[in-house]
Design a protein around this motif. Sequence first.
Motif, PDB file in Angstrom:
ATOM      1  N   ASN A 271       8.460  11.912   4.780  1.00 20.34           N
ATOM      2  CA  ASN A 271       8.434  11.075   3.584  1.00 20.34           C
ATOM      3  C   ASN A 271       7.133  10.309   3.507  1.00 20.34           C
ATOM      4  OD1 ASN A 271      10.532  11.381   1.839  1.00 20.34           O
ATOM      5  ND2 ASN A 271      11.855   9.898   2.826  1.00 20.34           N
ATOM      6  N   GLN A 272       6.675  10.045   2.273  1.00 18.99           N
ATOM      7  CA  GLN A 272       5.519   9.165   2.118  1.00 18.99           C
ATOM      8  C   GLN A 272       5.905   7.768   2.600  1.00 18.99           C
ATOM      9  OE1 GLN A 272       5.855  11.814   0.169  1.00 18.99           O
ATOM     10  NE2 GLN A 272       3.815  12.639   0.359  1.00 18.99           N
ATOM     11  N   SER A 273       4.897   6.924   2.735  1.00 19.31           N
ATOM     12  CA  SER A 273       5.126   5.649   3.394  1.00 19.31           C
ATOM     13  C   SER A 273       4.498   4.513   2.605  1.00 19.31           C
ATOM     14  CB  SER A 273       4.500   5.709   4.789  1.00 19.31           C
ATOM     15  OG  SER A 273       4.645   4.470   5.428  1.00 19.31           O
ATOM     16  N   ALA A 274       5.184   3.377   2.624  1.00 17.53           N
ATOM     17  CA  ALA A 274       4.617   2.171   2.027  1.00 17.53           C
ATOM     18  C   ALA A 274       4.393   1.162   3.137  1.00 17.53           C
ATOM     19  CB  ALA A 274       5.562   1.601   0.975  1.00 17.53           C
ATOM     20  N   GLN A 275       3.357   0.339   2.955  1.00 18.50           N
ATOM     21  CA  GLN A 275       3.102  -0.725   3.923  1.00 18.50           C
ATOM     22  C   GLN A 275       2.953  -2.038   3.198  1.00 18.50           C
ATOM     23  OE1 GLN A 275      -0.211   1.171   6.163  1.00 18.50           O
ATOM     24  NE2 GLN A 275       1.165   0.890   7.897  1.00 18.50           N
TER      25      GLN A 275
ATOM     26  N   LEU B 217       4.966  -4.704   7.548  1.00 13.80           N
ATOM     27  CA  LEU B 217       6.081  -3.746   7.579  1.00 13.80           C
ATOM     28  C   LEU B 217       5.641  -2.381   7.077  1.00 13.80           C
ATOM     29  CD1 LEU B 217       9.322  -3.532   7.730  1.00 13.80           C
ATOM     30  CD2 LEU B 217       9.262  -3.936   5.273  1.00 13.80           C
ATOM     31  N   ASP B 218       6.207  -1.337   7.692  1.00 14.26           N
ATOM     32  CA  ASP B 218       6.150   0.040   7.170  1.00 14.26           C
ATOM     33  C   ASP B 218       7.537   0.399   6.671  1.00 14.26           C
ATOM     34  OD1 ASP B 218       3.724   0.266   8.499  1.00 14.26           O
ATOM     35  OD2 ASP B 218       4.190   2.214   9.363  1.00 14.26           O
ATOM     36  N   PHE B 219       7.631   1.091   5.558  1.00 12.78           N
ATOM     37  CA  PHE B 219       8.925   1.712   5.247  1.00 12.78           C
ATOM     38  C   PHE B 219       8.717   3.025   4.494  1.00 12.78           C
ATOM     39  CE2 PHE B 219       8.200  -1.324   1.791  1.00 12.78           C
ATOM     40  CZ  PHE B 219       8.573  -0.652   0.639  1.00 12.78           C
ATOM     41  N   PRO B 220       9.548   4.028   4.784  1.00 13.42           N
ATOM     42  CA  PRO B 220       9.420   5.315   4.105  1.00 13.42           C
ATOM     43  C   PRO B 220       9.965   5.227   2.689  1.00 13.42           C
ATOM     44  CG  PRO B 220      11.225   5.386   5.673  1.00 13.42           C
ATOM     45  CD  PRO B 220      10.636   4.015   5.762  1.00 13.42           C
ATOM     46  N   THR B 221       9.459   6.073   1.820  1.00  9.29           N
ATOM     47  CA  THR B 221       9.823   6.026   0.404  1.00  9.29           C
ATOM     48  C   THR B 221      10.285   7.405  -0.048  1.00  9.29           C
ATOM     49  OG1 THR B 221       7.528   6.505  -0.106  1.00  9.29           O
ATOM     50  CG2 THR B 221       8.166   4.193  -0.136  1.00  9.29           C
ATOM     51  N   VAL B 222      11.025   7.456  -1.154  1.00  8.10           N
ATOM     52  CA  VAL B 222      11.493   8.749  -1.663  1.00  8.10           C
ATOM     53  C   VAL B 222      10.473   9.330  -2.641  1.00  8.10           C
ATOM     54  CG1 VAL B 222      13.975   8.599  -1.315  1.00  8.10           C
ATOM     55  CG2 VAL B 222      12.965   7.470  -3.279  1.00  8.10           C
ATOM     56  N   GLY B 223      10.359  10.645  -2.626  1.00 10.19           N
ATOM     57  CA  GLY B 223       9.386  11.324  -3.472  1.00 10.19           C
ATOM     58  C   GLY B 223       7.986  10.991  -2.990  1.00 10.19           C
ATOM     59  N   GLU B 224       7.044  11.014  -3.920  1.00  6.09           N
ATOM     60  CA  GLU B 224       5.697  10.599  -3.558  1.00  6.09           C
ATOM     61  C   GLU B 224       5.252   9.484  -4.495  1.00  6.09           C
ATOM     62  OE1 GLU B 224       1.152  12.128  -2.821  1.00  6.09           O
ATOM     63  OE2 GLU B 224       2.261  12.964  -4.479  1.00  6.09           O
ATOM     64  N   PRO B 225       5.419   8.237  -4.059  1.00  3.57           N
ATOM     65  CA  PRO B 225       5.004   7.148  -4.931  1.00  3.57           C
ATOM     66  C   PRO B 225       3.510   7.206  -5.216  1.00  3.57           C
ATOM     67  CG  PRO B 225       6.370   6.329  -3.159  1.00  3.57           C
ATOM     68  CD  PRO B 225       6.037   7.754  -2.830  1.00  3.57           C
ATOM     69  N   HIS B 226       3.161   7.012  -6.470  1.00  6.81           N
ATOM     70  CA  HIS B 226       1.762   6.786  -6.827  1.00  6.81           C
ATOM     71  C   HIS B 226       1.657   5.295  -7.102  1.00  6.81           C
ATOM     72  CE1 HIS B 226       0.388  11.012  -7.063  1.00  6.81           C
ATOM     73  NE2 HIS B 226       1.685  11.180  -7.085  1.00  6.81           N
ATOM     74  N   TYR B 227       1.767   4.902  -8.367  1.00 10.59           N
ATOM     75  CA  TYR B 227       1.683   3.486  -8.667  1.00 10.59           C
ATOM     76  C   TYR B 227       3.065   2.832  -8.501  1.00 10.59           C
ATOM     77  CZ  TYR B 227      -0.232  -0.610 -11.163  1.00 10.59           C
ATOM     78  OH  TYR B 227      -0.677  -1.852 -11.529  1.00 10.59           O
TER      79      TYR B 227
ATOM     80  N   ALA C 178       0.866  -1.183   0.000  1.00  9.34           N
ATOM     81  CA  ALA C 178       0.000   0.000   0.000  1.00  9.34           C
ATOM     82  C   ALA C 178       0.897   1.225   0.000  1.00  9.34           C
ATOM     83  CB  ALA C 178      -0.875   0.004   1.250  1.00  9.34           C
ATOM     84  N   MET C 179       0.572   2.204  -0.829  1.00  4.81           N
ATOM     85  CA  MET C 179       1.359   3.438  -0.837  1.00  4.81           C
ATOM     86  C   MET C 179       0.512   4.568  -0.293  1.00  4.81           C
ATOM     87  SD  MET C 179       3.321   2.477  -4.269  1.00  4.81           S
ATOM     88  CE  MET C 179       2.027   1.282  -4.543  1.00  4.81           C
ATOM     89  N   ASN C 180       0.934   5.061   0.861  1.00  2.00           N
ATOM     90  CA  ASN C 180       0.111   5.961   1.654  1.00  2.00           C
ATOM     91  C   ASN C 180       0.600   7.395   1.536  1.00  2.00           C
ATOM     92  OD1 ASN C 180      -1.065   3.556   2.513  1.00  2.00           O
ATOM     93  ND2 ASN C 180       0.360   3.397   4.213  1.00  2.00           N
ATOM     94  N   LYS C 181      -0.362   8.301   1.589  1.00  2.00           N
ATOM     95  CA  LYS C 181      -0.053   9.708   1.359  1.00  2.00           C
ATOM     96  C   LYS C 181       0.385  10.412   2.641  1.00  2.00           C
ATOM     97  CE  LYS C 181      -1.269   9.348  -2.890  1.00  2.00           C
ATOM     98  NZ  LYS C 181      -0.185   9.270  -3.874  1.00  2.00           N
ATOM     99  N   ILE C 182      -0.063   9.926   3.770  1.00  2.00           N
ATOM    100  CA  ILE C 182       0.183  10.652   5.022  1.00  2.00           C
ATOM    101  C   ILE C 182       0.937   9.737   5.983  1.00  2.00           C
ATOM    102  CG2 ILE C 182      -0.942  11.784   6.986  1.00  2.00           C
ATOM    103  CD1 ILE C 182      -3.208  12.462   4.948  1.00  2.00           C
ATOM    104  N   THR C 183       1.960  10.306   6.650  1.00  2.00           N
ATOM    105  CA  THR C 183       2.886   9.487   7.418  1.00  2.00           C
ATOM    106  C   THR C 183       2.945   9.881   8.884  1.00  2.00           C
ATOM    107  OG1 THR C 183       4.179   9.633   5.399  1.00  2.00           O
ATOM    108  CG2 THR C 183       5.183   8.457   7.191  1.00  2.00           C
ATOM    109  N   LYS C 184       2.162  10.908   9.258  1.00  2.00           N
ATOM    110  CA  LYS C 184       2.233  11.420  10.626  1.00  2.00           C
ATOM    111  C   LYS C 184       2.253  10.297  11.649  1.00  2.00           C
ATOM    112  CE  LYS C 184      -0.642  15.277   9.418  1.00  2.00           C
ATOM    113  NZ  LYS C 184      -1.987  15.792   9.525  1.00  2.00           N
ATOM    114  N   ASP C 185       3.176  10.351  12.538  1.00  2.00           N
ATOM    115  CA  ASP C 185       3.349   9.463  13.695  1.00  2.00           C
ATOM    116  C   ASP C 185       3.922   8.089  13.363  1.00  2.00           C
ATOM    117  OD1 ASP C 185       1.483   7.373  13.301  1.00  2.00           O
ATOM    118  OD2 ASP C 185      -0.010   8.222  14.626  1.00  2.00           O
TER     119      ASP C 185
END
Length: 660
Positions: free
Chosen positions: A478-482, A495-505, A461-468
Motif C-alpha cells: 500500500n502507498q503510505s502517508a506520513q 507517524l506513518d500510516f498505509p493508505t488505500v489506493g494511491e493517494p495523490h492530493y 506527505a503522501m509517498n509513492k514507495i513503501t518498501k520496508d
Amino acid sequence: MNRLTLYSFPFLLTVALLLVSNGCNTTGGPGSGGLVTNAGAAEEVYVAPGQYDEFYAFLSGGFSGQIGVYGLPSGRLLKVIPVFSVDAEKAYGFNEETKPMLNTSFGFIPWDDAHHPELSQTKGQTDGRWIFINGNNTPRIARVDLSTFETAEIIEIPNSGGNHSSPFTTENTEYVVAGTRFGVPYPQNDVAISSYAENFKGMLTFIKVNPESGEMEIAFQVLLPAFDYDLAHSGKGKSHGWTFFTSYNTELKNTLLEVNASQNDKDFIAAINWKKAEEYLAQGKFKEIPARYAHNMYSDETHQATSTMEEKVKVLLPEECPGLVYFLPTPKSPHGVDVDPTGEYIVGNGKLSADLTVHSFSKMLAAIENQSFETTIAGIPVLKYEEVVGGVVKEPGLGPLHTEFDGNGNAYTTFFISSEIVKWKVGTWEVLDRVPCYYSVGHLMIPGGDSQHPQGKYMLAMNKITKDRYLPTGPELNQSAQLYDISGDKMRLLLDFPTVGEPHYAQGISADRVVPRVLKFYPIEENKHPYAALGEKQAKVVRQGNEVHVYMTTIRSHFAPDNIEGIKVGDKVFFHVTNLEQDWDVPHGFAVMGNDNSEILIMPGQTETSVWEPKRPGVFPFYCTDFCSALHQEMQGYIRISPANSTLPLKWSLGEDIVQ
Ligand code: K7E
Ligand code: CUA
C-alpha cells in the motif's frame, strides 16, 4: 544515430536520480529507515479510545477511483467513499438507485482514476459542505456531500482527455475548474496522430457551482493550444478572479514525451481571468458548440440518481477575447501550481528545474499593463519572464512537485527525486528546514493549505514507495502517508500510516466544521422513493408482466415480507427495500442467493433496489448482510422460484400478519 544523443541532460539526470532514490531503499527491513527520534511523538498522535480526531483528512484513492476518509492525527481510516468506481460494500454502482451516477457519454463506466479532492470554500476558508474530486480517465468531476459522505453529483467534461488539472476551487466556490492533460482533436475526430500540432487542442473548463445546492453546470470552456495542462489553483484575495494552470509539452509532441516534451527551457503557466470571461459571456462573445456529456444527480429525497445528457457548451476563443488568457514562462515542465494565502505569489514547481520559480501577481498585472510581451501564441500574449518572476528559491531540492502553505508565511514543497519536504520563507525565498520522506513524496497536504486560511498544525506527505515501512503484503505494498508536526520551527515526523489506493492530493479540515452538519438518518416521512414502503402495512409484491416488484421493509430483526412465492424463471425481480429504522448507524443489508449483483446496504429511512433474474426453480434464501442486532442471524427469508410455465399465484407473508 545513437539513440542516447536524443536524450536531454536533465532527463538523464532525472533517470539517474530516480535510480538512486529507488535503489537506496531496496535493502530495508524493520525499522531500517526513518526512525522517529522525537520523544513523545507517539503521545502526539494518540487519540484515546472514545475520543474523536481533531481533523478529517480526505485522500484521493488514485486508481481506486474513491476517496479515503481518515482522522488526524491518528491516521485511522474512517470510511471509503465510493465516487467513480463501483463498490460492493455500499452497493454503489450495483443498486438501481446509483447506477445512473456512473453514466457517461460512453455509457456506464464502473471505474476512474481520481487524483485531487478539493473542499468547498467560503471567503477563502474551507466550509465543510462539499468535497469535489476529478476523474482523469473519462473526464469527470464529482461532488460529495459532507452531510452524508456520499457522492451527490457527477458531471462529465467534454472536449477533454485526462482531466488532471481539476477540480480546484475559487475562494467562494464560484467555480471548480478542469483542464485537459492530453491534447485531443477539436472537435474530436478521426485524424492522423501526427497532425497533433494542427488538429489537437487543449481545453480549460470552468464549472459553476450553485451556492445553495452545490449543483454544477459547465459555464464555459477556453480553447487553447494542445499543451498538457497539468495542475491548477485559483487566485485568492488580490488575485481572486484568476485561475492558474501549469502546462508542459509546449513542444506539441505526440510521441516519446519523456524526451520530446523536455526540450523547451520554459513551459507556461496559463493565467485565466475568469471575471473577464464572465464579461465576454454576458456580451455573447462565445461560440456554442455541440458536445455530449452526462450530468448525474443523486437525490436525498427520492434516494435515486438521474442521468441527463447535455448537448452543448459555450467556448471562448482567446483571439476574440483579449485579456482573457496570458502565458507566464516557467522553467521546466512545471507540475503543481500553488498560490500563497495572500494571493500574491504563484509557485511553479518545475519538475526538471534546479530552482523553484515564484511569480508575482502584482508584477504580472504590471507586465500586462505595460504590454511586456515576449511573443504571442494563438492570440495569447506571453509575458516576459523577468517581468513576472517574484523570486526564486535557489537549489532547494530535486524534482519539485507540489507546495502548500501554513498561514505563517511559510511554504512547504515536496521533492520527489530527493524524497524530501523543504520549508521555505515566502518573500525572502530562504530555505528554513528540510525533512526526508519515506519514500518519494508526491503531494503534501496541510489542512486548508491551499486556501486563504490554512490550519497549519500538521502536514501530511503522501509517498509513492513503501518498501520496508510495513509488514510485506506480496508484490504490491500500500502507498503510505506520513504525518509531520509543523507547529514549531522544525518539521517533526510523528507517524506513518498505509493508505488505500494511491493517494495523490488530499484535503484536511478541522472536525468542528464538519461534525455539526453530519446527517444521522433520513427522516422516513420525507422518503419520496417511488417504490418505498413507509411501514410494514405497505409491504407488498406486485407483478407487471415479467417484472415483479417487491416492496419490502426492514427493521430489527425481520424483513416484511419474509416468505415469497409465485415467482417464475424468466421473471425480473426488483427488491425495493426500505429501512424503517430512525436511529443513527442502523443500516440493514439485503442479499439473495445466486444473484449476479452485490448486496445492498440501506441507510435508516432510505430505500434501495436490488435486481435479480432467477435462473432456476427452487427455494432461495435471502438475509441481512449487516450485523444489526442480537437477532441479526435470524434476519432471513425465502423466495420460491417456480418453472416458467407455473401458474402458482403470487403470495407473500410475514408470520401471520400480512398473508394474502
Ligand atoms: Cu502530482 Cu495527479 Cu496531483 Cu500525483 S499528481 S503526485
Ligand atoms: Cu438487519 Cu442484520
